[in-house]
Design an enzyme around this catalytic site. Structure first.
Site, PDB file in Angstrom:
ATOM      1  CE  LYS A 276      -4.395   1.212   0.290  1.00 25.93           C
ATOM      2  NZ  LYS A 276      -5.596   0.549  -0.236  1.00 25.93           N
TER       3      LYS A 276
ATOM      4  CG  ASP B  11      -7.471   3.470  -0.742  1.00 24.19           C
ATOM      5  OD1 ASP B  11      -8.015   2.364  -0.646  1.00 24.19           O
ATOM      6  OD2 ASP B  11      -7.469   4.289   0.199  1.00 24.19           O
TER       7      ASP B  11
ATOM      8  CB  SER C 211      -6.555  -4.626  -9.507  1.00 22.88           C
ATOM      9  OG  SER C 211      -7.007  -3.297  -9.361  1.00 22.88           O
TER      10      SER C 211
HETATM   11  P1  NDP Z   1     -13.063   7.866  -2.680  1.00 17.93           P
HETATM   12  O1  NDP Z   1     -11.987   8.835  -2.476  1.00 17.93           O
HETATM   13  O2  NDP Z   1     -13.624   7.659  -4.041  1.00 17.93           O
HETATM   14  O3  NDP Z   1     -14.297   8.181  -1.707  1.00 17.93           O
HETATM   15  C1  NDP Z   1     -14.125   8.215  -0.321  1.00 17.93           C
HETATM   16  C2  NDP Z   1     -15.431   8.668   0.303  1.00 17.93           C
HETATM   17  O4  NDP Z   1     -15.337   8.568   1.724  1.00 17.93           O
HETATM   18  C3  NDP Z   1     -15.745  10.130   0.014  1.00 17.93           C
HETATM   19  O5  NDP Z   1     -17.126  10.289   0.014  1.00 17.93           O
HETATM   20  C4  NDP Z   1     -15.117  10.841   1.194  1.00 17.93           C
HETATM   21  O6  NDP Z   1     -15.671  12.098   1.460  1.00 17.93           O
HETATM   22  C5  NDP Z   1     -15.431   9.876   2.306  1.00 17.93           C
HETATM   23  N1  NDP Z   1     -14.434   9.999   3.371  1.00 17.93           N
HETATM   24  C6  NDP Z   1     -13.107   9.807   3.279  1.00 17.93           C
HETATM   25  N2  NDP Z   1     -12.504  10.036   4.452  1.00 17.93           N
HETATM   26  C7  NDP Z   1     -13.482  10.383   5.298  1.00 17.93           C
HETATM   27  C8  NDP Z   1     -13.501  10.715   6.667  1.00 17.93           C
HETATM   28  N3  NDP Z   1     -12.376  10.745   7.396  1.00 17.93           N
HETATM   29  N4  NDP Z   1     -14.715  11.007   7.211  1.00 17.93           N
HETATM   30  C9  NDP Z   1     -15.851  10.965   6.472  1.00 17.93           C
HETATM   31  N5  NDP Z   1     -15.892  10.640   5.172  1.00 17.93           N
HETATM   32  C10 NDP Z   1     -14.726  10.351   4.600  1.00 17.93           C
HETATM   33  O7  NDP Z   1     -12.519   6.473  -2.083  1.00 17.93           O
HETATM   34  P2  NDP Z   1     -13.046   5.007  -2.343  1.00 17.93           P
HETATM   35  O8  NDP Z   1     -14.508   5.014  -2.521  1.00 17.93           O
HETATM   36  O9  NDP Z   1     -12.185   4.403  -3.360  1.00 17.93           O
HETATM   37  O10 NDP Z   1     -12.658   4.296  -0.949  1.00 17.93           O
HETATM   38  C11 NDP Z   1     -13.565   4.220   0.147  1.00 17.93           C
HETATM   39  C12 NDP Z   1     -13.119   3.104   1.082  1.00 17.93           C
HETATM   40  O11 NDP Z   1     -13.102   1.853   0.373  1.00 17.93           O
HETATM   41  C13 NDP Z   1     -11.720   3.267   1.675  1.00 17.93           C
HETATM   42  O12 NDP Z   1     -11.706   2.689   2.969  1.00 17.93           O
HETATM   43  C14 NDP Z   1     -10.865   2.411   0.750  1.00 17.93           C
HETATM   44  O13 NDP Z   1      -9.670   1.978   1.362  1.00 17.93           O
HETATM   45  C15 NDP Z   1     -11.811   1.252   0.509  1.00 17.93           C
HETATM   46  N6  NDP Z   1     -11.552   0.435  -0.683  1.00 17.93           N
HETATM   47  C16 NDP Z   1     -11.520   1.011  -1.923  1.00 17.93           C
HETATM   48  C17 NDP Z   1     -11.309   0.224  -3.039  1.00 17.93           C
HETATM   49  C18 NDP Z   1     -11.385   0.779  -4.419  1.00 17.93           C
HETATM   50  O14 NDP Z   1     -11.350  -0.037  -5.369  1.00 17.93           O
HETATM   51  N7  NDP Z   1     -11.528   2.071  -4.616  1.00 17.93           N
HETATM   52  C19 NDP Z   1     -11.003  -1.220  -2.909  1.00 17.93           C
HETATM   53  C20 NDP Z   1     -11.156  -1.733  -1.570  1.00 17.93           C
HETATM   54  C21 NDP Z   1     -11.385  -0.913  -0.502  1.00 17.93           C
HETATM   55  P3  NDP Z   1     -14.919  13.438   0.908  1.00 17.93           P
HETATM   56  O15 NDP Z   1     -15.033  13.355  -0.567  1.00 17.93           O
HETATM   57  O16 NDP Z   1     -15.650  14.582   1.521  1.00 17.93           O
HETATM   58  O17 NDP Z   1     -13.504  13.315   1.413  1.00 17.93           O
END
Ligand code: NDP
Length: 450
Positions: A125, A165, A382
């Site tokens: 990571k 991510d 992936s």
């Molecule tokens: P994105 O950046 O696309 O979206 C993240 C979302 O979570 C946004 O709505 C963001 O809000 C919100 N968010 C992030 N941090 C916080 C916080 N501290 N408090 C409240 N809301 C928060 O990321 P992903 O959708 O890709 O990832 C989301 C989760 O899924 C993560 O835990 C990631 O590790 C996990 N994941 C993702 C994968 C992928 O393929 N993308 C694969 C497996 C797991 P804002 O925009 O306001 O920051």
């Protein structure tokens, strides 16, 4: 068990401030007790000691110039955790909260998640404390180029294959890939999540969200239930949340919540997916914009959240899909979900539930899919992108989606059967952790003392 306590104390001594890493190691090691007791080869071969210390931790400075001509400095890192079953594989996170403890918890989880997919991928990571929010495309490009100026030395199609991510989507992968190609003069599958024109895979964008819903379907099927017509709650509004909602709607479920770092939306008629995509994928705005467009939707800003609870989890639902970030669902939230009749929690985010919330779900015997199993669809596709790159043959959407469904079903069956084998029927935390661990640990033993 003495060995498990020793490992947990060891990492607290070695890395005292890495709280998320401590949490992830505790969650995994405690559930490994049945296999560690049954086979002493793992302790004899010091497998846990070798798993909790990454193969390599690379930290570097990223220097770039903003639109005002000012020099900006960020920290970047790549943590290559374990490559016993394949090249290091795992995303890059760009978010101001990024620190070594967060990247290490994610990298550690990734080892077991990748093993569960059945594909040949090790765990890693990386990321940076850079915040893409509010930056121009030019600034994001210059940051990504500067980040790759160092990262390119450490990655490669057979060495380490990063992906997206939080904060790293298609735009960022494009700029990172372009700079890698320029620096190395190589066009190979070194990043996944690429656009379709230059080596990407169909279904990669949808994979984590769709996969998380497929996992929920499999958990529910075993209990004779399904998602059709059911109210669901979803947190987050990024890549994972959006495609979780898309799949839920395709199956006739009614997702009613979304959230971001500024607040949450409750739309009792069901989330308007087209509007959500427009706001988040195209305009990159906060969810307040959703409430402005949809007068019936209720918007609660974070400043109005009370007593450390996340209001998303206090909306009555049949199934919940935490899809934002780590530790976004605590014990109070878990109790509220159960009290309101929730029957299924499928984790799209990594480690979204605190350890006591997880225990609450397990004790209540609801369908609980831990992130490293339920959200493995992203890294699985992936892996399929890497296979398509290696064979220079793109696959159709239907075929790739079928492979994704099959992988999620296999992960569920593997975790479920492994839980039974170790007398923990229905406990997918034990099942997933032991199944992932066994594959990696046995491979490490086969390959000698390294
Ligand atoms: P994105 O950046 O696309 O979206 C993240 C979302 O979570 C946004 O709505 C963001 O809000 C919100 N968010 C992030 N941090 C916080 C916080 N501290 N408090 C409240 N809301 C928060 O990321 P992903 O959708 O890709 O990832 C989301 C989760 O899924 C993560 O835990 C990631 O590790 C996990 N994941 C993702 C994968 C992928 O393929 N993308 C694969 C497996 C797991 P804002 O925009 O306001 O920051």
């Amino acid at each position: 068990m003495k060995y498990i306590k020793y490992i947990n104390n060891l990492i607290k001594e070695k890395y005292p401030v890495q709280l998320e890493f401590h949490q992830a190691v505790k969650e995994v090691t405690e559930s490994l007790e049945p296999i560690l007791k049954k086979y002493n080869k793992y302790e004899q071969n010091a497998i846990l000691e070798r798993l909790v210390i990454p193969d390599r931790e690379i930290f570097f400075r990223v220097t770039w110039v903003d639109d005002d001509g000012k020099i900006q400095v960020n920290r970047g890192c790549r943590i290559e955790f374990n490559s016993a079953i394949g090249p290091y594989k795992g995303g890059l996170r760009f978010h101001p909260s990024v620190n070594p403890g967060i990247i290490k918890f994610l990298g550690f989880e990734q080892i077991f998640k990748n093993a569960l997919t059945t594909l040949a991928m090790g765990g890693g990571k990386g990321g940076s404390d850079f915040d893409p929010k509010g930056k121009s495309d030019g600034e994001v490009m210059r940051f990504c180029q500067a980040f790759m100026n160092e990262l390119y030395r450490h990655i490669g199609a057979h060495t380490d294959v990063p992906a997206g991510d939080i904060g790293v989507g298609g735009r960022e992968i494009g700029y990172l890939y372009g700079q890698y190609r320029k620096l190395t003069n190589r066009f190979d599958g070194v990043l996944t999540g690429k656009a379709l024109n230059w080596g990407g895979s169909l279904v990669r964008t949808e994979a984590t969200g769709y996969g998380c819903v497929y996992f929920a379907q499999n958990m529910l099927k075993e209990k004779g239930e399904d998602l059709e017509g059911k109210i669901c709650t979803v947190s987050g509004s990024g890549n994972v949340a959006i495609y979780t909602i898309e799949k839920l709607q395709q199956l006739g479920a009614i997702p009613v919540t979304i959230s971001d770092s500024k607040g949450m939306i409750y739309d009792k008629n069901g989330i308007d997916l087209a509007l959500l995509k427009e706001i988040k994928e195209v305009k990159r705005l906060s969810l307040e914009a959703y409430a402005k467009e949809k007068k019936n939707a209720q918007y609660t800003p974070v400043s109005k959240y009370k007593d450390g609870i996340n209001p998303v989890w206090h909306v009555p639902c049949f199934a919940a899909f935490p899809s934002a970030t780590q530790n976004e669902l605590n014990l109070k939230d878990a109790k509220a979900l159960l009290k309101n009749g929730c029957k299924c929690v499928s984790e799209g985010a990594n480690m979204p539930s605190t350890i006591d919330a997880v225990h609450e779900f397990i004790n209540a015997k609801i369908c609980y899919g831990p992130g490293k199993a339920a959200n493995a669809g992203g890294v699985a596709v992936s892996g399929l992108e890497m296979a398509q790159n290696a064979s220079m043959t793109p696959w159709t959407f239907e075929y790739t989606d079928k492979r994704l469904y099959q992988i999620m079903e296999d992960i569920f069956n593997n975790a479920s059967q492994t839980a039974k084998e170790f007398n923990a029927e229905g406990n997918l935390v034990v099942g997933a952790n032991i199944a992932g661990f066994r594959k990696v640990a046995d491979s490490m033993i086969d390959q000698g003392v390294l």
